[in-house]
Structure formats: structure tokens, C-alpha cells
Design a protein around this motif. Structure first.
Motif, short mmCIF file in Angstrom:
data_model
loop_
_atom_site.label_atom_id
_atom_site.label_comp_id
_atom_site.label_asym_id
_atom_site.label_seq_id
_atom_site.Cartn_x
_atom_site.Cartn_y
_atom_site.Cartn_z
N VAL A 77 31.90 11.85 0.14
CA VAL A 77 31.13 10.67 -0.18
C VAL A 77 29.80 11.19 -0.86
O VAL A 77 28.98 11.85 -0.19
CB VAL A 77 30.83 9.94 1.11
N PRO A 78 29.47 10.63 -2.06
CA PRO A 78 28.45 11.35 -2.95
C PRO A 78 27.02 11.01 -2.17
O PRO A 78 26.40 12.06 -2.14
CB PRO A 78 28.45 10.64 -4.23
N LEU A 79 26.93 10.15 -1.48
CA LEU A 79 25.70 9.84 -0.86
C LEU A 79 25.38 10.82 0.50
O LEU A 79 24.13 11.18 0.62
CB LEU A 79 25.44 8.37 -0.21
N ASP A 80 26.49 11.35 0.95
CA ASP A 80 26.23 12.20 2.12
C ASP A 80 25.95 13.47 1.50
O ASP A 80 25.21 14.15 2.00
CB ASP A 80 27.58 12.15 2.92
N TRP A 81 26.66 13.82 0.25
CA TRP A 81 26.16 14.96 -0.24
C TRP A 81 24.88 15.13 -0.63
O TRP A 81 24.07 15.90 -0.58
CB TRP A 81 27.26 15.49 -1.75
N LEU A 82 24.30 13.89 -1.25
CA LEU A 82 23.03 13.90 -1.93
C LEU A 82 21.89 14.03 -0.63
O LEU A 82 21.02 14.76 -0.84
CB LEU A 82 22.62 12.53 -2.75
N SER A 83 22.28 13.36 0.59
CA SER A 83 21.39 13.42 1.42
C SER A 83 21.34 14.95 2.20
O SER A 83 20.33 15.48 2.58
CB SER A 83 21.98 12.67 2.98
N ALA A 84 22.50 15.54 2.04
CA ALA A 84 22.42 17.15 2.67
C ALA A 84 21.77 17.80 1.66
O ALA A 84 21.09 18.75 2.18
CB ALA A 84 24.07 17.57 2.78
N VAL A 126 39.12 16.59 -5.85
CA VAL A 126 38.63 16.38 -7.34
C VAL A 126 37.69 15.72 -7.43
O VAL A 126 36.77 16.02 -8.00
CB VAL A 126 39.89 15.88 -8.36
N LYS A 127 37.46 14.39 -6.92
CA LYS A 127 36.46 13.49 -7.00
C LYS A 127 34.99 14.51 -6.13
O LYS A 127 34.04 14.27 -6.98
CB LYS A 127 36.64 12.36 -6.02
N SER A 128 35.25 14.81 -5.14
CA SER A 128 34.09 15.47 -4.74
C SER A 128 33.57 16.60 -5.45
O SER A 128 32.27 16.73 -5.69
CB SER A 128 34.61 15.97 -3.10
N ILE A 132 29.70 16.23 -6.68
CA ILE A 132 28.61 17.54 -6.46
C ILE A 132 28.17 18.02 -8.00
O ILE A 132 27.03 18.19 -8.08
CB ILE A 132 29.31 18.60 -5.60
N ALA A 133 29.12 18.31 -8.89
CA ALA A 133 28.62 18.97 -10.30
C ALA A 133 27.72 17.79 -10.91
O ALA A 133 26.54 18.24 -11.82
CB ALA A 133 29.84 18.90 -11.04
N GLN A 134 27.94 16.57 -10.77
CA GLN A 134 27.22 15.47 -11.48
C GLN A 134 25.79 15.47 -10.89
O GLN A 134 24.75 15.41 -11.51
CB GLN A 134 27.92 14.35 -11.35
N ILE A 135 25.80 15.52 -9.38
CA ILE A 135 24.47 15.30 -8.88
C ILE A 135 23.52 16.49 -8.68
O ILE A 135 22.29 16.66 -9.35
CB ILE A 135 24.32 15.09 -7.16
N VAL A 136 24.36 17.76 -9.04
CA VAL A 136 23.59 18.93 -9.40
C VAL A 136 23.02 18.90 -10.83
O VAL A 136 21.69 19.34 -11.02
CB VAL A 136 24.46 20.39 -9.11
N ARG A 137 23.84 18.48 -11.64
CA ARG A 137 23.28 18.32 -13.30
C ARG A 137 22.04 17.41 -13.28
O ARG A 137 21.13 17.57 -14.00
CB ARG A 137 24.31 17.84 -14.10
N ARG A 138 22.25 16.51 -12.43
CA ARG A 138 20.87 15.28 -12.51
C ARG A 138 19.53 16.00 -11.96
O ARG A 138 18.52 15.73 -12.34
CB ARG A 138 21.08 14.27 -11.85
N ARG A 139 19.80 16.80 -10.78
CA ARG A 139 18.67 16.97 -10.00
C ARG A 139 18.47 18.53 -9.87
O ARG A 139 17.17 18.92 -9.55
CB ARG A 139 18.87 16.34 -8.47
N LEU A 140 19.34 19.37 -9.89
CA LEU A 140 19.23 20.82 -9.91
C LEU A 140 19.92 21.54 -10.87
O LEU A 140 20.90 22.35 -10.54
CB LEU A 140 19.64 21.33 -8.42
#
Length: 237
Positions: A77-84, A126-128, A132-140
Motif C-alpha cells: 500500500v503506497p500510503l503505508d510505505w510513505l508513512s514508514a 511488482v506494484k510495490s 517505492i521507486a516512484q516515492i523515492v524519486r519524488r522525495r529522496l
């Protein structure tokens, strides 16, 4: 001293100062990888779905002299990863690397695999990874990502499109200036750290500053076979 508790072959503090998150860290390959990274000096964030097993794994690493914290999250769940990820930044102020276990296996053969089972596999593996790669690219954007994909001995046609998708993600991540690599074990985790150690050592090598230039690599890691348990002799029953 067992292989599981032996120091890193690259030096006891080769990852000193690095904060590394490991998903699925309370079982299988995730647990072995977490232990090896901690012994190499990294601060390890153990991520998974079971608070009790995560806490036990983190406690074990701390008792062995490492630095580890548990965070419960469903990384499918992308929001769960973002929260973590935000929680890690609150605690440590940085996240240098992520090891994502994208190795969920089917429990039925390809012919009998239901649509729901296939979508669960796709989402977990795959989706996860894409999220994760997308969120990392945006923020880190400076954070590296190492994926551990479905093992090469996995039977069933469903494993091939998953590995293919992960390969495509890894081999073209440089288009987004991401450092992503993929590790494919030859078999499923044995649950024995000594037998699974070569995979963890491959992940460790990718995490070292000496290989920070490496991206887009797909490493197939041969592992020793799991000893077969001999059935008791009929006379001893």
C-alpha cells in the motif's frame, strides 16, 4: 562462531552511518539480510506486517550490538510505505538505502491460480516495487534501492512475467536517475541464515560505497542446496 554471526567479509563498519530499510525483515531472506547489514554497521529499519516478530528481530540485532528499529507497514500500500518512510526520516534524519523483498510466491500451480491470487502476487512483488521507486524519486532521489525478486527455481509460468517486469524496472531506472539493482536467489529461503548468507552478502556488496556507481544490475545468486531431512527408518518407528 557461526556463518550467520560472523562479521562482514568487507569489514565490520563498511556501512557505518548508513540508514537502510529492509521490507519483510522479520522472516526468510529479510531477516538474514537485516542481520548482515547491521553487523556491517548500518542502522537497520525492519519493516513488515507483524509487530511481534519485527520487535523480536530488532531486539536480537540490538543485543548483538547493532542498531535496529521495527516499523509495521504493508508496503503493498503506497500510503503505508510513505508513512514508514516519513517515520524513518523523523527518527534518523536520512534514509540512504532500501532493500525490498519482492519475492512472494504462489501456493498453487499456474493452471489453478485464481485471478485474485495472481493480483496479490503482482501487487506484492511488482506494484510495490514501482511504488517505492516512484516515492523515492519524488522525495529522496539520492536513495538507492535493491530488489530481491522471485527465486529462479520457482515453478509456474506466473513467475516469469514478474521477474521480467522487475528486470525492466531495474534496467531502465537510470532514465529517472535512480540507482536500482535486482538480486535473484537460486531458491527460496531455507530459514537457515548460514545457508542463505550468500544472498545477504550480495545485497551487502551492492550497499557499499565502493559500488555506489552500480545501477541497473541483475545478479543471479547461486545458493547451497537445502539438506533433505532423512525419514526415520521403519524399524525405529
Amino acid at each position: 562462531m557461526t556463518a550467520a554471526s560472523s562479521p562482514s567479509p568487507l569489514g565490520p563498519a563498511v556501512l557505518a552511518g548508513q540508514v537502510i530499510a529492509v521490507t519483510g525483515a522479520d522472516q526468510g531472506y529479510g531477516r538474514t539480510i537485516s542481520a548482515v547489514l547491521a553487523r556491517a554497521g548500518a542502522s537497520v529499519v525492519l519493516i513488515g506486517g507483524n509487530s511481534e516478530t519485527l520487535a523480536a528481530a530488532a531486539s536480537g540485532l540490538e543485543l548483538a550490538g547493532g542498531t535496529a528499529i521495527p516499523i509495521k507497514a504493508d508496503v503493498g500500500v503506497p500510503l503505508d510505505w510513505l508513512s514508514a518512510q516519513n517515520r524513518i526520516l523523523e527518527i534518523f534524519g536520512a534514509l540512504h538505502g532500501i532493500v525490498h523483498l519482492a519475492d512472494k510466491r504462489a501456493h498453487t500451480n499456474f493452471t489453478m491460480l485464481s485471478e485474485n491470487e495472481w493480483m496479490e502476487l503482482f501487487n506484492c512483488n511488482v506494484k510495490s516495487s514501482v511504488a517505492i521507486a516512484q516515492i523515492v524519486r519524488r522525495r529522496l532521489p539520492g536513495t538507492w534501492l535493491t530488489l530481491v525478486g522471485p527465486h529462479l527455481d520457482e515453478a509456474g509460468l506466473q513467475a516469469h512475467p514478474q521477474r521480467g517486469a522487475l528486470r525492466g524496472l531495474v534496467e531502465h531506472a537510470h532514465d529517472e536517475d535512480l540507482r536500482v539493482n535486482l538480486v535473484l536467489p537460486s531458491r527460496a529461503s531455507s530459514g537457515d541464515e548460514a545457508l542463505d548468507r550468500p544472498l545477504a552478502d550480495a545485497v551487502l556488496a551492492l550497499a557499499t560505497p565502493a559500488l555506489r556507481h552500480l545501477r541497473g544490475a541483475v545478479l543471479e545468486v547461486p545458493l547451497p542446496p537445502v539438506p533433505k531431512v532423512r525419514a526415520p527408518e521403519a524399524a525405529l518407528r
